[in-house]
Design an enzyme around this catalytic site. Structure first.
Site, PDB file in Angstrom:
ATOM      1  N   LYS A  95       0.832  -1.211   0.000  1.00 24.33           N
ATOM      2  CA  LYS A  95       0.000   0.000   0.000  1.00 24.33           C
ATOM      3  C   LYS A  95       0.869   1.265   0.000  1.00 24.33           C
ATOM      4  O   LYS A  95       0.593   2.216  -0.735  1.00 24.33           O
ATOM      5  CB  LYS A  95      -0.882  -0.021   1.251  1.00 24.33           C
ATOM      6  CG  LYS A  95      -2.036   0.941   1.217  1.00 24.33           C
ATOM      7  CD  LYS A  95      -2.828   0.899   2.507  1.00 24.33           C
ATOM      8  CE  LYS A  95      -3.375  -0.466   2.809  1.00 24.33           C
ATOM      9  NZ  LYS A  95      -4.143  -0.480   4.071  1.00 24.33           N
ATOM     10  N   LYS A 107       2.733  -4.029  10.998  1.00 22.43           N
ATOM     11  CA  LYS A 107       1.401  -4.126  11.620  1.00 22.43           C
ATOM     12  C   LYS A 107       1.557  -4.717  13.004  1.00 22.43           C
ATOM     13  O   LYS A 107       2.557  -5.377  13.307  1.00 22.43           O
ATOM     14  CB  LYS A 107       0.499  -5.044  10.780  1.00 22.43           C
ATOM     15  CG  LYS A 107      -0.978  -4.787  10.974  1.00 22.43           C
ATOM     16  CD  LYS A 107      -1.450  -3.580  10.180  1.00 22.43           C
ATOM     17  CE  LYS A 107      -2.905  -3.260  10.391  1.00 22.43           C
ATOM     18  NZ  LYS A 107      -3.388  -2.229   9.462  1.00 22.43           N
ATOM     19  N   ASN A 222     -14.741   3.772  11.920  1.00 21.66           N
ATOM     20  CA  ASN A 222     -14.111   4.972  11.373  1.00 21.66           C
ATOM     21  C   ASN A 222     -14.218   5.021   9.848  1.00 21.66           C
ATOM     22  O   ASN A 222     -14.765   5.957   9.272  1.00 21.66           O
ATOM     23  CB  ASN A 222     -12.637   5.013  11.835  1.00 21.66           C
ATOM     24  CG  ASN A 222     -11.860   6.122  11.145  1.00 21.66           C
ATOM     25  OD1 ASN A 222     -11.593   6.068   9.942  1.00 21.66           O
ATOM     26  ND2 ASN A 222     -11.507   7.156  11.872  1.00 21.66           N
ATOM     27  N   SER A 379      -1.443   9.634   7.381  1.00 29.07           N
ATOM     28  CA  SER A 379      -0.513   9.300   8.468  1.00 29.07           C
ATOM     29  C   SER A 379       0.898   9.775   8.113  1.00 29.07           C
ATOM     30  O   SER A 379       1.635  10.290   8.958  1.00 29.07           O
ATOM     31  CB  SER A 379      -0.475   7.787   8.710  1.00 29.07           C
ATOM     32  OG  SER A 379      -1.470   7.401   9.608  1.00 29.07           O
TER      33      SER A 379
HETATM   34  P1  NAD Z   1     -13.324   0.408  13.549  1.00 26.14           P
HETATM   35  O1  NAD Z   1     -12.921  -0.373  14.737  1.00 26.14           O
HETATM   36  O2  NAD Z   1     -13.483   1.860  13.677  1.00 26.14           O
HETATM   37  O3  NAD Z   1     -14.685  -0.197  12.950  1.00 26.14           O
HETATM   38  C1  NAD Z   1     -14.860  -1.539  12.615  1.00 26.14           C
HETATM   39  C2  NAD Z   1     -16.328  -1.698  12.264  1.00 26.14           C
HETATM   40  O4  NAD Z   1     -16.547  -3.016  11.747  1.00 26.14           O
HETATM   41  C3  NAD Z   1     -17.260  -1.538  13.459  1.00 26.14           C
HETATM   42  O5  NAD Z   1     -18.410  -0.845  13.058  1.00 26.14           O
HETATM   43  C4  NAD Z   1     -17.618  -2.977  13.813  1.00 26.14           C
HETATM   44  O6  NAD Z   1     -18.874  -3.079  14.459  1.00 26.14           O
HETATM   45  C5  NAD Z   1     -17.658  -3.572  12.416  1.00 26.14           C
HETATM   46  N1  NAD Z   1     -17.536  -5.008  12.407  1.00 26.14           N
HETATM   47  C6  NAD Z   1     -16.718  -5.811  13.126  1.00 26.14           C
HETATM   48  N2  NAD Z   1     -16.931  -7.101  12.796  1.00 26.14           N
HETATM   49  C7  NAD Z   1     -17.882  -7.096  11.827  1.00 26.14           C
HETATM   50  C8  NAD Z   1     -18.530  -8.099  11.087  1.00 26.14           C
HETATM   51  N3  NAD Z   1     -18.234  -9.382  11.262  1.00 26.14           N
HETATM   52  N4  NAD Z   1     -19.469  -7.723  10.183  1.00 26.14           N
HETATM   53  C9  NAD Z   1     -19.772  -6.412   9.999  1.00 26.14           C
HETATM   54  N5  NAD Z   1     -19.200  -5.428  10.677  1.00 26.14           N
HETATM   55  C10 NAD Z   1     -18.268  -5.763  11.581  1.00 26.14           C
HETATM   56  O7  NAD Z   1     -12.276   0.026  12.416  1.00 26.14           O
HETATM   57  P2  NAD Z   1     -11.867   0.854  11.133  1.00 26.14           P
HETATM   58  O8  NAD Z   1     -10.679   1.653  11.480  1.00 26.14           O
HETATM   59  O9  NAD Z   1     -13.055   1.483  10.536  1.00 26.14           O
HETATM   60  O10 NAD Z   1     -11.358  -0.326  10.189  1.00 26.14           O
HETATM   61  C11 NAD Z   1     -12.247  -1.073   9.365  1.00 26.14           C
HETATM   62  C12 NAD Z   1     -11.450  -1.733   8.267  1.00 26.14           C
HETATM   63  O11 NAD Z   1     -10.767  -0.727   7.534  1.00 26.14           O
HETATM   64  C13 NAD Z   1     -10.379  -2.694   8.748  1.00 26.14           C
HETATM   65  O12 NAD Z   1     -10.229  -3.751   7.828  1.00 26.14           O
HETATM   66  C14 NAD Z   1      -9.130  -1.862   8.759  1.00 26.14           C
HETATM   67  O13 NAD Z   1      -7.956  -2.640   8.685  1.00 26.14           O
HETATM   68  C15 NAD Z   1      -9.379  -1.036   7.524  1.00 26.14           C
HETATM   69  N6  NAD Z   1      -8.609   0.207   7.480  1.00 26.14           N
HETATM   70  C16 NAD Z   1      -8.786   1.178   8.399  1.00 26.14           C
HETATM   71  C17 NAD Z   1      -8.007   2.330   8.313  1.00 26.14           C
HETATM   72  C18 NAD Z   1      -8.183   3.478   9.265  1.00 26.14           C
HETATM   73  O14 NAD Z   1      -7.504   4.496   9.078  1.00 26.14           O
HETATM   74  N7  NAD Z   1      -9.078   3.397  10.233  1.00 26.14           N
HETATM   75  C19 NAD Z   1      -7.044   2.468   7.303  1.00 26.14           C
HETATM   76  C20 NAD Z   1      -6.916   1.451   6.365  1.00 26.14           C
HETATM   77  C21 NAD Z   1      -7.695   0.313   6.463  1.00 26.14           C
END
Ligand code: NAD
Length: 455
Positions: A95, A107, A222, A379
Protein backbone atom coordinates in the site's frame (compact mmCIF):
# COMPACT_ATOMS: atom_id res chain seq x y z
CA UNK A 1 -8.64 -23.46 -0.90
CA UNK A 2 -10.68 -20.92 1.01
CA UNK A 3 -8.68 -18.56 3.19
CA UNK A 4 -9.65 -18.98 6.81
CA UNK A 5 -8.42 -16.99 9.77
CA UNK A 6 -5.12 -18.86 9.90
CA UNK A 7 -4.53 -18.84 6.20
CA UNK A 8 -4.64 -15.11 5.51
CA UNK A 9 -0.90 -14.83 4.99
CA UNK A 10 -0.67 -17.72 2.48
CA UNK A 11 -3.53 -16.11 0.59
CA UNK A 12 -1.64 -12.80 0.50
CA UNK A 13 1.46 -14.53 -0.89
CA UNK A 14 -0.62 -16.24 -3.62
CA UNK A 15 -1.64 -12.78 -4.77
CA UNK A 16 1.96 -11.58 -4.70
CA UNK A 17 3.00 -14.43 -7.01
CA UNK A 18 0.16 -13.72 -9.43
CA UNK A 19 0.96 -10.00 -9.60
CA UNK A 20 4.69 -10.68 -10.05
CA UNK A 21 3.91 -12.07 -13.53
CA UNK A 22 2.84 -8.59 -14.58
CA UNK A 23 5.51 -6.54 -12.79
CA UNK A 24 9.10 -5.77 -13.61
CA UNK A 25 10.27 -7.32 -10.38
CA UNK A 26 13.70 -8.73 -9.75
CA UNK A 27 13.66 -12.37 -8.57
CA UNK A 28 15.60 -11.41 -5.44
CA UNK A 29 13.15 -8.64 -4.58
CA UNK A 30 10.32 -11.16 -4.94
CA UNK A 31 12.07 -13.63 -2.67
CA UNK A 32 12.58 -10.91 -0.05
CA UNK A 33 8.90 -10.00 -0.23
CA UNK A 34 7.79 -13.54 0.54
CA UNK A 35 9.19 -13.24 4.08
CA UNK A 36 8.70 -10.69 6.88
CA UNK A 37 11.85 -8.89 8.06
CA UNK A 38 11.17 -9.36 11.78
CA UNK A 39 8.45 -10.48 14.15
CA UNK A 40 8.06 -9.68 17.84
CA UNK A 41 5.65 -11.58 20.05
CA UNK A 42 4.96 -10.17 23.50
CA UNK A 43 2.99 -11.09 26.62
CA UNK A 44 1.36 -8.15 28.35
CA UNK A 45 0.44 -8.68 32.01
CA UNK A 46 -2.55 -6.53 32.93
CA UNK A 47 -3.74 -5.78 36.46
CA UNK A 48 -7.53 -5.76 36.14
CA UNK A 49 -9.74 -3.33 38.06
CA UNK A 50 -10.85 -6.15 40.42
CA UNK A 51 -7.23 -6.80 41.43
CA UNK A 52 -6.75 -9.98 39.37
CA UNK A 53 -4.01 -10.43 36.75
CA UNK A 54 -4.58 -11.37 33.10
CA UNK A 55 -1.90 -11.87 30.47
CA UNK A 56 -2.61 -10.83 26.86
CA UNK A 57 -0.67 -11.84 23.75
CA UNK A 58 0.44 -9.22 21.25
CA UNK A 59 2.45 -9.02 18.01
CA UNK A 60 4.36 -6.49 16.00
CA UNK A 61 5.59 -7.39 12.53
CA UNK A 62 8.02 -5.27 10.50
CA UNK A 63 7.51 -6.73 7.05
CA UNK A 64 9.80 -4.83 4.72
CA UNK A 65 11.67 -1.54 5.15
CA UNK A 66 13.45 -1.20 1.81
CA UNK A 67 11.50 1.94 0.92
CA UNK A 68 11.55 3.46 4.43
CA UNK A 69 10.56 2.87 8.07
CA UNK A 70 7.81 0.30 8.47
CA UNK A 71 4.34 1.70 8.97
CA UNK A 72 1.05 0.11 10.00
CA UNK A 73 -1.77 0.02 12.52
CA UNK A 74 -2.33 -1.79 15.79
CA UNK A 75 -5.50 -3.89 16.04
CA UNK A 76 -7.28 -4.91 19.27
CA UNK A 77 -9.49 -7.90 18.43
CA UNK A 78 -10.11 -11.43 19.73
CA UNK A 79 -9.42 -12.82 16.23
CA UNK A 80 -5.87 -11.41 15.97
CA UNK A 81 -3.33 -14.10 15.04
CA UNK A 82 0.20 -14.06 13.64
CA UNK A 83 -0.90 -15.07 10.13
CA UNK A 84 -3.30 -12.13 10.03
CA UNK A 85 -0.73 -9.64 11.36
CA UNK A 86 1.86 -10.82 8.81
CA UNK A 87 -0.68 -10.48 5.98
CA UNK A 88 -1.69 -7.00 7.16
CA UNK A 89 1.99 -5.98 7.35
CA UNK A 90 2.61 -7.32 3.83
CA UNK A 91 -0.40 -5.38 2.51
CA UNK A 92 0.97 -2.24 4.18
CA UNK A 93 4.27 -2.72 2.33
CA UNK A 94 2.40 -2.78 -0.98
CA UNK A 95 0.00 0.00 0.00
CA UNK A 96 2.79 2.45 0.87
CA UNK A 97 4.38 1.68 -2.50
CA UNK A 98 1.03 2.14 -4.32
CA UNK A 99 0.77 5.71 -3.05
CA UNK A 100 4.54 6.23 -3.29
CA UNK A 101 5.14 7.35 0.27
CA UNK A 102 8.59 6.59 1.74
CA UNK A 103 7.51 3.82 4.11
CA UNK A 104 7.69 0.05 4.26
CA UNK A 105 4.99 -2.07 5.86
CA UNK A 106 4.33 -3.19 9.42
CA UNK A 107 1.40 -4.13 11.62
CA UNK A 108 0.59 -5.05 15.20
CA UNK A 109 -2.20 -6.47 17.26
CA UNK A 110 -3.33 -7.72 20.64
CA UNK A 111 -5.64 -10.71 21.11
CA UNK A 112 -8.31 -9.04 23.20
CA UNK A 113 -11.98 -8.12 23.14
CA UNK A 114 -11.64 -4.44 24.07
CA UNK A 115 -15.39 -4.15 24.66
CA UNK A 116 -14.89 -6.32 27.78
CA UNK A 117 -12.32 -3.95 29.33
CA UNK A 118 -12.93 -0.81 31.40
CA UNK A 119 -11.36 2.43 30.20
CA UNK A 120 -8.61 2.24 32.80
CA UNK A 121 -7.84 -1.37 31.85
CA UNK A 122 -7.71 -0.35 28.18
CA UNK A 123 -5.27 2.45 28.97
CA UNK A 124 -3.01 0.12 30.99
CA UNK A 125 -3.09 -2.49 28.20
CA UNK A 126 -2.18 0.11 25.55
CA UNK A 127 0.71 1.44 27.63
CA UNK A 128 1.79 -2.13 28.53
CA UNK A 129 2.01 -3.05 24.84
CA UNK A 130 4.23 -0.04 24.11
CA UNK A 131 6.48 -0.86 27.07
CA UNK A 132 7.04 -4.30 25.48
CA UNK A 133 7.66 -3.10 21.91
CA UNK A 134 9.48 0.18 22.63
CA UNK A 135 12.81 -1.11 21.31
CA UNK A 136 11.17 -2.40 18.13
CA UNK A 137 9.37 0.82 17.10
CA UNK A 138 10.49 4.43 16.63
CA UNK A 139 10.06 7.43 14.30
CA UNK A 140 12.91 6.20 12.08
CA UNK A 141 12.20 2.46 12.32
CA UNK A 142 8.55 1.51 12.76
CA UNK A 143 5.57 3.85 13.17
CA UNK A 144 2.23 2.41 14.40
CA UNK A 145 -1.25 3.88 13.81
CA UNK A 146 -4.88 2.98 14.64
CA UNK A 147 -6.70 0.00 13.17
CA UNK A 148 -9.77 -2.03 14.13
CA UNK A 149 -10.95 -1.15 17.67
CA UNK A 150 -8.09 1.27 18.34
CA UNK A 151 -8.61 5.02 18.07
CA UNK A 152 -6.97 8.44 18.49
CA UNK A 153 -7.05 8.34 22.29
CA UNK A 154 -5.29 4.97 22.36
CA UNK A 155 -2.64 6.38 19.98
CA UNK A 156 -2.25 9.32 22.40
CA UNK A 157 -1.65 6.94 25.36
CA UNK A 158 0.84 4.96 23.29
CA UNK A 159 2.77 8.05 22.17
CA UNK A 160 2.81 9.31 25.77
CA UNK A 161 4.15 5.98 27.04
CA UNK A 162 6.86 5.83 24.37
CA UNK A 163 7.88 9.43 25.18
CA UNK A 164 8.18 8.56 28.89
CA UNK A 165 10.36 5.54 28.12
CA UNK A 166 12.61 7.59 25.80
CA UNK A 167 12.52 10.60 28.18
CA UNK A 168 11.72 12.90 25.28
CA UNK A 169 8.50 13.98 23.61
CA UNK A 170 8.31 11.87 20.44
CA UNK A 171 5.08 12.58 18.55
CA UNK A 172 6.40 11.14 15.26
CA UNK A 173 6.53 7.62 16.75
CA UNK A 174 2.84 7.10 16.11
CA UNK A 175 0.17 8.57 13.86
CA UNK A 176 -3.58 8.97 14.19
CA UNK A 177 -3.08 10.87 17.47
CA UNK A 178 -5.57 13.39 18.89
CA UNK A 179 -5.00 16.83 17.29
CA UNK A 180 -3.80 18.51 20.56
CA UNK A 181 -1.13 15.78 20.90
CA UNK A 182 0.29 16.29 17.40
CA UNK A 183 -2.35 14.61 15.26
CA UNK A 184 -2.97 15.91 11.74
CA UNK A 185 -6.10 17.67 10.67
CA UNK A 186 -7.87 15.43 8.17
CA UNK A 187 -6.48 12.11 9.52
CA UNK A 188 -9.77 11.11 11.12
CA UNK A 189 -11.68 10.76 7.84
CA UNK A 190 -8.68 10.09 5.56
CA UNK A 191 -9.38 6.40 4.90
CA UNK A 192 -13.02 6.97 3.98
CA UNK A 193 -12.11 10.10 2.04
CA UNK A 194 -9.43 8.31 0.00
CA UNK A 195 -12.01 5.68 -1.01
CA UNK A 196 -14.48 8.47 -1.80
CA UNK A 197 -11.92 10.10 -4.12
CA UNK A 198 -11.54 6.76 -5.97
CA UNK A 199 -15.33 6.55 -6.34
CA UNK A 200 -15.41 10.12 -7.71
CA UNK A 201 -12.96 9.06 -10.45
CA UNK A 202 -15.05 5.97 -11.22
CA UNK A 203 -18.12 8.21 -11.36
CA UNK A 204 -16.53 10.08 -14.29
CA UNK A 205 -15.37 6.91 -16.04
CA UNK A 206 -18.72 5.17 -15.67
CA UNK A 207 -20.94 8.22 -16.03
CA UNK A 208 -22.75 7.55 -12.74
CA UNK A 209 -25.49 9.85 -11.47
CA UNK A 210 -25.07 9.89 -7.66
CA UNK A 211 -28.82 9.97 -6.94
CA UNK A 212 -29.31 6.77 -9.01
CA UNK A 213 -26.30 5.00 -7.55
CA UNK A 214 -27.07 2.58 -4.70
CA UNK A 215 -24.36 1.81 -2.16
CA UNK A 216 -24.14 -0.82 0.60
CA UNK A 217 -21.49 -0.47 3.32
CA UNK A 218 -20.46 -3.34 5.61
CA UNK A 219 -18.80 -2.03 8.81
CA UNK A 220 -19.70 1.28 10.38
CA UNK A 221 -16.58 2.26 12.29
CA UNK A 222 -14.11 4.97 11.37
CA UNK A 223 -13.64 4.00 7.74
CA UNK A 224 -17.23 2.90 6.99
CA UNK A 225 -18.85 5.93 8.60
CA UNK A 226 -16.74 8.48 6.77
CA UNK A 227 -17.09 6.97 3.31
CA UNK A 228 -20.87 6.67 3.89
CA UNK A 229 -21.07 10.27 5.12
CA UNK A 230 -19.16 11.68 2.14
CA UNK A 231 -21.17 9.68 -0.40
CA UNK A 232 -24.48 10.58 1.27
CA UNK A 233 -23.54 14.28 1.32
CA UNK A 234 -22.74 13.99 -2.38
CA UNK A 235 -26.22 12.66 -3.18
CA UNK A 236 -25.40 8.93 -3.40
CA UNK A 237 -28.09 6.55 -2.18
CA UNK A 238 -26.53 4.63 0.71
CA UNK A 239 -29.19 1.93 1.05
CA UNK A 240 -27.61 -0.39 3.62
CA UNK A 241 -25.04 -0.25 6.40
CA UNK A 242 -24.07 -2.70 9.13
CA UNK A 243 -21.85 -3.26 12.13
CA UNK A 244 -20.83 -6.42 14.01
CA UNK A 245 -24.37 -6.83 15.35
CA UNK A 246 -26.23 -6.49 12.03
CA UNK A 247 -27.47 -3.76 9.76
CA UNK A 248 -30.29 -1.68 8.33
CA UNK A 249 -31.57 -1.40 4.77
CA UNK A 250 -33.84 0.98 2.91
CA UNK A 251 -34.11 0.98 -0.91
CA UNK A 252 -34.55 4.78 -1.06
CA UNK A 253 -31.45 5.46 0.99
CA UNK A 254 -30.67 5.84 4.69
CA UNK A 255 -30.20 8.98 6.76
CA UNK A 256 -26.47 8.54 7.28
CA UNK A 257 -25.84 11.54 9.62
CA UNK A 258 -28.64 10.22 11.86
CA UNK A 259 -27.16 6.72 11.88
CA UNK A 260 -23.69 8.05 12.70
CA UNK A 261 -25.11 10.07 15.57
CA UNK A 262 -27.08 7.06 16.88
CA UNK A 263 -24.19 4.61 16.49
CA UNK A 264 -21.76 6.91 18.27
CA UNK A 265 -24.19 7.58 21.10
CA UNK A 266 -25.42 4.03 21.64
CA UNK A 267 -22.40 2.16 20.18
CA UNK A 268 -24.77 0.01 18.09
CA UNK A 269 -26.70 0.42 14.87
CA UNK A 270 -29.57 -1.81 15.92
CA UNK A 271 -30.27 0.57 18.81
CA UNK A 272 -32.14 2.62 16.25
CA UNK A 273 -34.89 -0.01 16.45
CA UNK A 274 -37.78 0.08 18.90
CA UNK A 275 -37.92 -2.81 21.36
CA UNK A 276 -39.04 -5.99 19.66
CA UNK A 277 -40.00 -4.57 16.27
CA UNK A 278 -38.53 -2.65 13.39
CA UNK A 279 -39.31 1.04 13.77
CA UNK A 280 -38.85 3.94 11.40
CA UNK A 281 -35.88 5.41 13.16
CA UNK A 282 -33.00 5.03 10.68
CA UNK A 283 -35.03 7.35 8.49
CA UNK A 284 -36.21 9.07 11.59
CA UNK A 285 -38.57 11.87 12.25
CA UNK A 286 -41.43 9.78 10.91
CA UNK A 287 -44.75 9.97 12.67
CA UNK A 288 -45.46 7.60 15.52
CA UNK A 289 -41.89 6.63 16.27
CA UNK A 290 -41.62 5.99 20.00
CA UNK A 291 -37.98 4.98 20.05
CA UNK A 292 -36.14 6.74 22.84
CA UNK A 293 -32.87 6.48 21.01
CA UNK A 294 -34.16 8.36 18.02
CA UNK A 295 -33.44 12.08 18.21
CA UNK A 296 -32.80 12.89 14.57
CA UNK A 297 -35.42 14.37 12.37
CA UNK A 298 -35.07 15.14 8.73
CA UNK A 299 -38.60 14.34 7.61
CA UNK A 300 -38.07 10.94 5.92
CA UNK A 301 -41.11 8.75 6.14
CA UNK A 302 -40.33 5.36 4.74
CA UNK A 303 -39.54 2.38 6.94
CA UNK A 304 -36.25 0.58 6.87
CA UNK A 305 -35.65 -3.02 7.73
CA UNK A 306 -33.04 -5.04 9.56
CA UNK A 307 -30.54 -6.91 7.44
CA UNK A 308 -27.81 -9.40 8.32
CA UNK A 309 -24.19 -8.86 7.34
CA UNK A 310 -24.36 -11.83 4.97
CA UNK A 311 -27.47 -10.50 3.23
CA UNK A 312 -25.99 -7.00 2.93
CA UNK A 313 -23.11 -8.35 0.85
CA UNK A 314 -25.55 -9.94 -1.58
CA UNK A 315 -27.82 -6.92 -2.09
CA UNK A 316 -28.67 -5.66 -5.57
CA UNK A 317 -26.65 -2.43 -5.39
CA UNK A 318 -24.29 -0.55 -7.70
CA UNK A 319 -21.37 -0.27 -5.27
CA UNK A 320 -20.54 -2.65 -2.42
CA UNK A 321 -18.13 -1.32 0.20
CA UNK A 322 -16.77 -3.88 2.66
CA UNK A 323 -15.37 -1.76 5.53
CA UNK A 324 -15.16 -4.23 8.42
CA UNK A 325 -12.81 -7.20 8.55
CA UNK A 326 -11.00 -9.56 6.19
CA UNK A 327 -12.35 -12.74 4.53
CA UNK A 328 -15.93 -11.52 4.06
CA UNK A 329 -16.22 -12.30 0.34
CA UNK A 330 -15.12 -15.89 -0.19
CA UNK A 331 -15.67 -18.75 -2.64
CA UNK A 332 -18.86 -19.47 -0.66
CA UNK A 333 -20.64 -16.20 -1.42
CA UNK A 334 -18.78 -14.61 -4.38
CA UNK A 335 -21.30 -16.02 -6.85
CA UNK A 336 -24.11 -14.30 -4.96
CA UNK A 337 -22.53 -10.82 -5.05
CA UNK A 338 -24.69 -8.69 -7.34
CA UNK A 339 -22.83 -5.38 -7.12
CA UNK A 340 -20.83 -4.78 -10.32
CA UNK A 341 -18.31 -2.67 -8.39
CA UNK A 342 -16.67 -3.47 -5.04
CA UNK A 343 -14.59 -0.82 -3.29
CA UNK A 344 -12.49 -2.51 -0.59
CA UNK A 345 -12.22 -0.11 2.32
CA UNK A 346 -11.40 -2.95 4.74
CA UNK A 347 -8.08 -4.73 4.49
CA UNK A 348 -8.37 -8.13 2.82
CA UNK A 349 -12.17 -8.47 2.66
CA UNK A 350 -11.95 -10.70 -0.44
CA UNK A 351 -10.10 -14.02 -0.56
CA UNK A 352 -7.99 -14.95 -3.60
CA UNK A 353 -10.35 -17.73 -4.70
CA UNK A 354 -13.26 -15.28 -4.52
CA UNK A 355 -11.19 -12.96 -6.74
CA UNK A 356 -11.26 -15.57 -9.49
CA UNK A 357 -15.04 -15.91 -9.30
CA UNK A 358 -15.53 -12.13 -9.29
CA UNK A 359 -13.21 -11.78 -12.29
CA UNK A 360 -15.27 -14.34 -14.23
CA UNK A 361 -18.38 -12.32 -13.39
CA UNK A 362 -16.68 -9.10 -14.57
CA UNK A 363 -16.99 -7.48 -11.17
CA UNK A 364 -14.66 -4.51 -10.85
CA UNK A 365 -12.82 -4.68 -7.52
CA UNK A 366 -11.03 -1.50 -6.45
CA UNK A 367 -8.51 -3.26 -4.19
CA UNK A 368 -7.79 -2.46 -0.56
CA UNK A 369 -4.17 -1.44 -1.16
CA UNK A 370 -5.49 1.45 -3.25
CA UNK A 371 -9.01 2.09 -1.92
CA UNK A 372 -8.04 2.44 1.75
CA UNK A 373 -4.61 4.00 1.21
CA UNK A 374 -5.91 7.44 2.20
CA UNK A 375 -5.35 6.54 5.86
CA UNK A 376 -1.66 5.79 5.55
CA UNK A 377 -1.17 8.73 3.19
CA UNK A 378 -2.43 11.22 5.78
CA UNK A 379 -0.51 9.30 8.47
CA UNK A 380 2.56 10.09 6.40
CA UNK A 381 1.51 13.76 6.33
CA UNK A 382 1.17 13.64 10.13
CA UNK A 383 4.67 12.18 10.49
CA UNK A 384 6.09 14.86 8.17
CA UNK A 385 4.35 17.63 10.16
CA UNK A 386 5.58 16.19 13.50
CA UNK A 387 9.15 16.05 12.27
CA UNK A 388 8.95 19.55 10.78
CA UNK A 389 7.22 20.96 13.89
CA UNK A 390 4.71 22.65 11.62
CA UNK A 391 1.05 21.90 10.91
CA UNK A 392 -0.92 22.06 7.69
CA UNK A 393 -4.50 23.22 7.25
CA UNK A 394 -7.24 20.64 6.68
CA UNK A 395 -7.71 22.01 3.17
CA UNK A 396 -4.04 21.45 2.39
CA UNK A 397 -4.17 17.89 3.73
CA UNK A 398 -7.28 17.07 1.68
CA UNK A 399 -5.94 18.64 -1.47
CA UNK A 400 -2.62 16.72 -1.25
CA UNK A 401 -4.55 13.52 -0.51
CA UNK A 402 -6.83 14.02 -3.50
CA UNK A 403 -3.87 14.59 -5.83
CA UNK A 404 -2.19 11.35 -4.72
CA UNK A 405 -5.33 9.19 -4.74
CA UNK A 406 -6.42 10.47 -8.15
CA UNK A 407 -3.01 10.00 -9.77
CA UNK A 408 -2.49 6.50 -8.40
CA UNK A 409 -6.07 5.48 -9.17
CA UNK A 410 -5.57 6.36 -12.85
CA UNK A 411 -2.10 4.77 -13.09
CA UNK A 412 -3.57 1.50 -11.80
CA UNK A 413 -6.76 1.72 -13.85
CA UNK A 414 -4.72 2.36 -17.01
CA UNK A 415 -2.38 -0.56 -16.22
CA UNK A 416 -5.42 -2.79 -15.71
CA UNK A 417 -6.82 -1.77 -19.07
CA UNK A 418 -3.50 -2.00 -20.92
CA UNK A 419 -2.67 -5.50 -19.64
CA UNK A 420 -6.22 -6.85 -19.48
CA UNK A 421 -5.85 -7.85 -15.83
CA UNK A 422 -7.92 -7.30 -12.69
CA UNK A 423 -7.47 -4.01 -10.89
CA UNK A 424 -6.02 -5.80 -7.84
CA UNK A 425 -3.28 -7.44 -9.88
CA UNK A 426 -2.56 -4.08 -11.53
CA UNK A 427 -2.28 -2.41 -8.10
CA UNK A 428 0.14 -5.06 -6.86
CA UNK A 429 2.18 -4.87 -10.06
CA UNK A 430 2.34 -1.07 -9.70
CA UNK A 431 3.57 -1.48 -6.09
CA UNK A 432 6.02 -4.26 -6.95
CA UNK A 433 7.67 -2.12 -9.64
CA UNK A 434 8.40 0.53 -7.00
CA UNK A 435 9.57 -1.92 -4.32
CA UNK A 436 11.77 -3.73 -6.82
CA UNK A 437 13.36 -0.46 -7.94
CA UNK A 438 14.38 0.19 -4.31
CA UNK A 439 15.78 -3.33 -3.85
CA UNK A 440 17.69 -3.08 -7.14
CA UNK A 441 19.15 0.29 -6.14
CA UNK A 442 21.09 -1.56 -3.41
CA UNK A 443 22.37 -4.08 -5.93
CA UNK A 444 21.07 -7.52 -6.88
CA UNK A 445 22.56 -10.64 -8.35
CA UNK A 446 22.54 -8.97 -11.80
CA UNK A 447 24.96 -6.34 -10.46
CA UNK A 448 27.11 -8.42 -8.10
CA UNK A 449 27.64 -11.37 -10.44
CA UNK A 450 28.92 -9.03 -13.10
CA UNK A 451 32.55 -9.04 -12.10
CA UNK A 452 34.66 -6.15 -10.84
CA UNK A 453 33.20 -2.86 -9.77
CA UNK A 454 33.69 -0.30 -12.51
CA UNK A 455 32.67 2.71 -10.43
P1 NAD B 1 -13.32 0.41 13.55
O1 NAD B 1 -12.92 -0.37 14.74
O2 NAD B 1 -13.48 1.86 13.68
O3 NAD B 1 -14.68 -0.20 12.95
C1 NAD B 1 -14.86 -1.54 12.61
C2 NAD B 1 -16.33 -1.70 12.26
O4 NAD B 1 -16.55 -3.02 11.75
C3 NAD B 1 -17.26 -1.54 13.46
O5 NAD B 1 -18.41 -0.85 13.06
C4 NAD B 1 -17.62 -2.98 13.81
O6 NAD B 1 -18.87 -3.08 14.46
C5 NAD B 1 -17.66 -3.57 12.42
N1 NAD B 1 -17.54 -5.01 12.41
C6 NAD B 1 -16.72 -5.81 13.13
N2 NAD B 1 -16.93 -7.10 12.80
C7 NAD B 1 -17.88 -7.10 11.83
C8 NAD B 1 -18.53 -8.10 11.09
N3 NAD B 1 -18.23 -9.38 11.26
N4 NAD B 1 -19.47 -7.72 10.18
C9 NAD B 1 -19.77 -6.41 10.00
N5 NAD B 1 -19.20 -5.43 10.68
C10 NAD B 1 -18.27 -5.76 11.58
O7 NAD B 1 -12.28 0.03 12.42
P2 NAD B 1 -11.87 0.85 11.13
O8 NAD B 1 -10.68 1.65 11.48
O9 NAD B 1 -13.05 1.48 10.54
O10 NAD B 1 -11.36 -0.33 10.19
C11 NAD B 1 -12.25 -1.07 9.37
C12 NAD B 1 -11.45 -1.73 8.27
O11 NAD B 1 -10.77 -0.73 7.53
C13 NAD B 1 -10.38 -2.69 8.75
O12 NAD B 1 -10.23 -3.75 7.83
C14 NAD B 1 -9.13 -1.86 8.76
O13 NAD B 1 -7.96 -2.64 8.68
C15 NAD B 1 -9.38 -1.04 7.52
N6 NAD B 1 -8.61 0.21 7.48
C16 NAD B 1 -8.79 1.18 8.40
C17 NAD B 1 -8.01 2.33 8.31
C18 NAD B 1 -8.18 3.48 9.27
O14 NAD B 1 -7.50 4.50 9.08
N7 NAD B 1 -9.08 3.40 10.23
C19 NAD B 1 -7.04 2.47 7.30
C20 NAD B 1 -6.92 1.45 6.36
C21 NAD B 1 -7.69 0.31 6.46
Amino acid sequence: MTAGQNDTFSDAIRRLDRAAEFAEIDAEALEKLRNPKSILQVSIPLRMDDGSLRVFQGYRVRYNDTRGPTKGGIRFHPGVCLSEVKALAFWMTCKCAVVSIPFGGGKGGIIVDPKQLSRTELERLSRGFIAQVADFIGPETDIPAPDVYTNAMIMGWMMDEYSKIRRQRTPAVITGKPIPLGGSLGRDDATGRGAYYCIKELEKLKDWQPSDTRVAVQGFGNAGQHVSRLLHADGYRVVAISDSRGGVYHPDGLDIPCLIETKNRTRRIDAVYCEGSVCDCPVCGSEGCQCEDCHCSDGHEAKSEKISNAALLELDVDILIPAALENQITANNANQIKAPVIVEVANGPTTSDADEILAERNTLVVPDILANAGGVTVSYFEWVQNRAGYSWTEKEVQSRLRTIMTEEFHSIYDLMTAKGIEMRTAAYAHALNRISAAVEALGTNKYFSNGLAST
